[in-house]
Design a protein around this motif. Structure first.
Motif, short mmCIF file in Angstrom:
data_model
loop_
_atom_site.label_atom_id
_atom_site.label_comp_id
_atom_site.label_asym_id
_atom_site.label_seq_id
_atom_site.Cartn_x
_atom_site.Cartn_y
_atom_site.Cartn_z
N ASP A 42 114.07 70.55 42.90
CA ASP A 42 114.59 69.19 42.86
C ASP A 42 115.03 68.88 41.44
O ASP A 42 114.22 68.53 40.58
CB ASP A 42 113.50 68.21 43.31
CG ASP A 42 113.98 66.77 43.33
OD1 ASP A 42 115.11 66.50 42.90
OD2 ASP A 42 113.20 65.90 43.77
N PRO A 43 116.33 69.02 41.12
CA PRO A 43 116.80 68.84 39.75
C PRO A 43 116.86 67.39 39.30
O PRO A 43 117.26 67.12 38.16
CB PRO A 43 118.19 69.47 39.78
CG PRO A 43 118.65 69.24 41.18
CD PRO A 43 117.42 69.38 42.04
N ILE A 44 116.49 66.46 40.18
CA ILE A 44 116.40 65.06 39.78
C ILE A 44 115.01 64.77 39.22
O ILE A 44 114.84 63.95 38.32
CB ILE A 44 116.71 64.13 40.97
CG1 ILE A 44 118.09 64.45 41.56
CG2 ILE A 44 116.64 62.66 40.56
CD1 ILE A 44 119.24 64.33 40.58
N SER A 45 114.01 65.45 39.72
CA SER A 45 112.63 65.19 39.30
C SER A 45 112.30 65.84 37.96
O SER A 45 111.26 65.56 37.39
CB SER A 45 111.65 65.71 40.36
OG SER A 45 111.68 67.13 40.43
N THR A 46 113.18 66.71 37.45
CA THR A 46 112.92 67.41 36.19
C THR A 46 114.24 67.73 35.50
O THR A 46 115.27 67.88 36.16
CB THR A 46 112.13 68.70 36.43
OG1 THR A 46 111.92 69.37 35.18
CG2 THR A 46 112.88 69.63 37.36
N GLN A 114 122.00 56.85 43.62
CA GLN A 114 121.02 55.83 43.23
C GLN A 114 119.75 56.48 42.69
O GLN A 114 119.17 56.03 41.69
CB GLN A 114 120.70 54.93 44.42
CG GLN A 114 121.81 53.96 44.77
CD GLN A 114 121.52 53.17 46.04
OE1 GLN A 114 120.85 53.67 46.95
NE2 GLN A 114 122.03 51.95 46.10
N ARG A 115 119.29 57.56 43.34
CA ARG A 115 118.08 58.25 42.87
C ARG A 115 118.32 58.88 41.49
O ARG A 115 117.49 58.75 40.60
CB ARG A 115 117.69 59.33 43.88
CG ARG A 115 116.37 60.04 43.57
CD ARG A 115 115.96 60.93 44.73
NE ARG A 115 114.62 61.48 44.54
CZ ARG A 115 114.36 62.75 44.22
NH1 ARG A 115 115.37 63.60 44.05
NH2 ARG A 115 113.12 63.16 44.07
N TRP A 116 119.46 59.53 41.34
CA TRP A 116 119.81 60.13 40.04
C TRP A 116 119.88 59.06 38.95
O TRP A 116 119.41 59.27 37.83
CB TRP A 116 121.15 60.85 40.20
CG TRP A 116 121.85 61.19 38.93
CD1 TRP A 116 121.57 62.21 38.07
CD2 TRP A 116 122.98 60.50 38.36
NE1 TRP A 116 122.45 62.20 37.01
CE2 TRP A 116 123.32 61.16 37.18
CE3 TRP A 116 123.73 59.38 38.77
CZ2 TRP A 116 124.39 60.75 36.37
CZ3 TRP A 116 124.78 58.97 37.98
CH2 TRP A 116 125.11 59.65 36.79
N ASP A 120 118.32 59.69 35.03
CA ASP A 120 119.24 60.31 34.08
C ASP A 120 119.70 59.29 33.04
O ASP A 120 119.99 58.13 33.37
CB ASP A 120 120.46 60.86 34.82
CG ASP A 120 121.43 61.55 33.88
OD1 ASP A 120 121.12 62.67 33.43
OD2 ASP A 120 122.48 60.95 33.58
N GLY A 121 119.78 59.72 31.78
CA GLY A 121 120.16 58.80 30.71
C GLY A 121 121.52 58.19 30.92
O GLY A 121 121.69 56.96 30.82
N LEU A 122 122.52 59.02 31.22
CA LEU A 122 123.85 58.50 31.46
C LEU A 122 123.91 57.71 32.76
O LEU A 122 124.61 56.70 32.87
CB LEU A 122 124.85 59.65 31.47
CG LEU A 122 126.34 59.30 31.48
CD1 LEU A 122 126.69 58.34 30.37
CD2 LEU A 122 127.18 60.57 31.38
N GLY A 123 123.13 58.16 33.75
CA GLY A 123 123.07 57.43 35.01
C GLY A 123 122.51 56.04 34.85
O GLY A 123 122.97 55.08 35.49
N LYS A 124 121.51 55.90 33.98
CA LYS A 124 120.93 54.58 33.74
C LYS A 124 121.95 53.63 33.13
O LYS A 124 122.01 52.44 33.48
CB LYS A 124 119.72 54.70 32.82
CG LYS A 124 118.50 55.36 33.45
CD LYS A 124 117.37 55.48 32.45
CE LYS A 124 116.16 56.17 33.04
NZ LYS A 124 115.06 56.31 32.04
N SER A 161 121.42 68.77 33.05
CA SER A 161 120.30 67.91 33.45
C SER A 161 120.45 66.46 32.95
O SER A 161 120.78 66.26 31.79
CB SER A 161 118.99 68.47 32.92
OG SER A 161 118.79 69.78 33.40
N ASN A 162 120.17 65.53 33.85
CA ASN A 162 119.96 65.71 35.29
C ASN A 162 121.32 65.79 36.00
O ASN A 162 122.18 64.95 35.76
CB ASN A 162 119.17 64.54 35.89
CG ASN A 162 117.78 64.40 35.34
OD1 ASN A 162 117.58 63.67 34.39
ND2 ASN A 162 116.82 65.10 35.95
#
Length: 527
Positions: A42-46, A114-116, A120-124, A161-162
């Motif tokens: 799960d590359p979103i969790s780490t 939405q989960r990502w 994720d820094g850029l996602g936030k 990542s992520n």
């Protein structure tokens, strides 16, 4: 001795294959040895690169970067942008299918993004500017921004990542801090969960319903054509054993070959080492700001004076000077945002200044806990150099050996050291992550919501917002330099130089894609 290791490995691989339910004897199999164990997919969790690399076999993304680092549609057929620059309408291409047989829908994409965006820094940043994201139908996703922001498509197309991978909405509903237990993707290879044995092997098979794009493969973009029936990720903790296995034809690829083991390939026709220049990393010593003693900025500055780069690089790469570069630039050397601003403490070791700062800060001998990774050779070498350096400068050191998979989990702990927390660990981020201030985790200053170490700076947060909104290249460069100055004062990490690792590759393979991230969908045998 080397032949004995090969025999032992043969038994280990055989046992791992017997643990599965499908025989690979009549199938075309690609066997890979990554840096570390596959304990999650799960590359979103780490942000663990080992997990990222493995996850690319089974997941796909809406957009992706080509070899010119330009964003191209991947799962998306394309997108339109409204005249006011606020509304992005993304259309999914035909034939997208999850590995469980269900079609990929707009609702799956929305839930995945939405989960990502929560981790994720850029996602936030994207979600802080987002008014809404919705799927009006199964083939369409609409993002409406509060105001125009030119980083929307680059954010959705980031390849490291992520990675914003797409998974079924039911799995994307999981807390992003908790790894999905039975991951399902829609990429060219499908995970075989019954044959996945953490600590031993992870097995994938070609997904027959995957429809590649028509364009040729181009780094992370273009058509992803699977040429193997199975891909096996074999966990081999000892690198010398892995090299023996590669030369013996028992595995096909090794992610990293230490400089002092390059000689193993001399006279071998079956395998060769190559310099992976695009996979260059900046090795970083990550500092936990929550736990003593590094909750004190003076002690963090003492840490900077206590170490220097060259001994670490020499320990990992020896005389192979083409494999490393001394560099303290937060955004990598030889990039548009490279600068030597505020690097004196980073590039010049001064034990006396370190001791003086420790005394001034009232350092009481609180042990510094090192999460010492032993199954990645370069990391192991770095820890061996770090401990005596710190002790010479006056730190008390508690060196705790572990494997990378365990460290990648433990580093998420914000608990005190006595309850499983930590002080320092090494990691390596690559060029594609670090050269961009929008994806470099060390300049986020995002406090408790930030990356491991949880360095906190409202000023850094503001500078990054200004960078995202700036259009003038000179303004961006000036903002990046300010970020570097603040980052080295904050000491979210200590940079320990750039490296260009060697990979080990079987000579009967072709089609490896040059990229900062290893991709395997074009790889095939020549004989």
């Amino acid at each position: 001795m080397r032949r004995l290791k090969t025999i032992v490995l043969s038994a280990a691989i055989g046992a791992a294959m017997l643990a599965g339910t499908v025989s690979a004897s009549a199938e075309e199999v690609l066997r890979l040895r990554l840096n570390g164990d596959i304990n999650t997919l799960d590359p979103i969790s780490t942000t663990n690169f080992t997990i990222r690399n493995a996850a690319y076999l089974m997941y796909d993304t809406l957009f992706a970067l080509d070899s010119n680092y330009e964003v191209q549609p991947q799962m998306a057929e394309g997108y339109t942008l409204s005249d006011d620059g606020r509304v992005y309408t993304i259309t999914l291409r035909d034939g997208l299918m999850f590995h469980d047989g269900s079609p990929v829908t707009g609702a799956d994409v929305v839930a995945s993004i939405q989960r990502w965006g929560k981790v994720d820094g850029l996602g936030k940043i994207l979600f802080s500017k987002l008014q809404s994201i919705e799927a009006p139908d199964d083939k369409t996703v609409v993002l409406t921004m509060n105001e125009p922001w030119g980083q929307v498509i680059p954010a959705l197309g980031k390849i490291s990542s992520n990675v914003p991978v797409i998974m079924p909405a039911s799995q994307a509903a999981n807390d992003p801090s908790e790894a999905v237990a039975n991951p399902i993707g829609s990429g060219p290879y499908k995970l075989l969960p019954d044959e996945w044995v953490p600590g031993s092997i992870a097995v994938f098979e070609k997904f027959g319903d995957y429809v590649p794009r028509d364009e040729p493969a181009d780094m992370a973009a273009g058509g992803k054509v699977a040429h193997f029936d199975r891909v096996e990720l074999v966990y081999i903790p000892d690198t010398a054993t892995a090299i023996d296995a590669l030369i013996a034809g028992e595995i096909d690829w090794i992610e990293e070959v230490p400089a002092d083991m390059l000689a193993f390939f001399e006279g071998a026709d079956s395998a060769k080492p190559i310099a992976a220049r695009q996979s260059g990393n900046s090795m970083q010593l990550v500092v936990n700001h929550l736990n003593p003693p590094f909750d004190d900025p003076k002690i963090r500055h003492a840490l900077q004076w206590a170490v220097e780069q060259k001994p670490f690089l020499q320990a990992a790469y020896g005389n192979a000077t083409d494999r490393y570069l001394e560099c303290a630039a937060v955004f990598f050397c030889d990039t548009p945002y490279a600068t030597d601003a505020n690097t004196e403490r980073v590039l010049n070791r001064d034990v006396d200044k370190a001791k003086a700062l420790l005394e001034e800060a009232g350092y009481d001998g609180t042990p510094v806990v090192l999460m010492h990774v032993t199954d990645i050779p370069a990391h192991d070498a770095y820890y061996s150099v770090l401990k005596p350096m710190l002790e010479e400068a006056g730190f008390v050191v508690d060196d705790q050996p572990s494997d990378w998979a365990t460290v990648a989990t433990r580093r998420a702990s914000k608990e005190p050291v006595a309850d499983g927390g930590w002080n320092l660990f090494f990691t390596g981020w690559g060029f594609v992550d670090q050269s961009n201030p929008m994806t470099n985790v060390y300049v986020a200053g995002d406090c408790d919501n930030g990356w491991f170490g949880w360095a906190c700076s409202e000023e850094l947060q503001e500078l990054r917002k200004q960078f995202a909104e700036a259009e003038d290249p000179e303004v961006k460069k000036a903002l990046a330099e300010k970020m570097q100055i603040l980052t080295h004062d904050l000491v979210s990490y200590v940079p320990l130089g750039q490296s260009f690792p060697s990979q080990g590759i079987a000579t009967n393979l072709e089609g490896f894609i040059e990229s900062p991230v290893p991709f395997f969908w074009e790889v095939q045998r020549t004989q």
